[in-house]
Design a protein around this motif. Sequence first.
Motif, PDB file in Angstrom:
ATOM      1  N   TRP A  44     137.749  83.355  63.170  1.00 26.90           N
ATOM      2  CA  TRP A  44     138.440  82.199  62.164  1.00 26.90           C
ATOM      3  C   TRP A  44     139.163  81.303  63.029  1.00 26.90           C
ATOM      4  O   TRP A  44     139.749  81.836  64.034  1.00 26.90           O
ATOM      5  CB  TRP A  44     139.567  83.020  61.126  1.00 26.90           C
ATOM      6  N   LYS A  48     143.410  76.614  58.449  1.00 30.87           N
ATOM      7  CA  LYS A  48     142.323  76.438  57.398  1.00 30.87           C
ATOM      8  C   LYS A  48     141.775  75.024  57.438  1.00 30.87           C
ATOM      9  O   LYS A  48     140.874  74.894  56.910  1.00 30.87           O
ATOM     10  CB  LYS A  48     142.737  76.955  56.059  1.00 30.87           C
ATOM     11  N   ARG A  56     137.627  77.282  52.556  1.00 29.83           N
ATOM     12  CA  ARG A  56     139.160  77.423  52.726  1.00 29.83           C
ATOM     13  C   ARG A  56     139.778  78.404  51.640  1.00 29.83           C
ATOM     14  O   ARG A  56     140.753  78.903  52.015  1.00 29.83           O
ATOM     15  CB  ARG A  56     139.553  75.880  52.397  1.00 29.83           C
ATOM     16  N   PHE A  59     140.635  81.681  53.348  1.00 26.44           N
ATOM     17  CA  PHE A  59     141.536  81.763  54.501  1.00 26.44           C
ATOM     18  C   PHE A  59     142.754  82.871  54.371  1.00 26.44           C
ATOM     19  O   PHE A  59     142.765  83.476  55.369  1.00 26.44           O
ATOM     20  CB  PHE A  59     141.954  80.309  54.840  1.00 26.44           C
TER      21      PHE A  59
END
Length: 101
Positions: A44, A48, A56, A59
Amino acid sequence: HEKMEAINMIQSLPISDEAKAEIQREASRDQNLGILIQIVQHGWPDSKHSLPESVRPYFLQRDELSVQDGVLFRGNRVIIPTAMRAKTLTKIHQSHVGLNG
């Protein structure tokens, strides 16, 4: 040293092999799920805002997401591909008719 035990969640799903195969097939066809699976597998970003808009919302749950055999999980629950969601909801509701109606 503690030993780590790996559990393949897809093997323990209470569904038929055909349903598992359908989830895997539809997950591979789902563009947004495909993007999310790639992110889960490769890491990741710190923010975001660096993510595509479509992923998103995941996230905040990123630490709960995993991928096994092409199927995305949040904890021990499968994230159902978009194309299967309406059919899956119908099946869930049909299985509860005896309890509610």
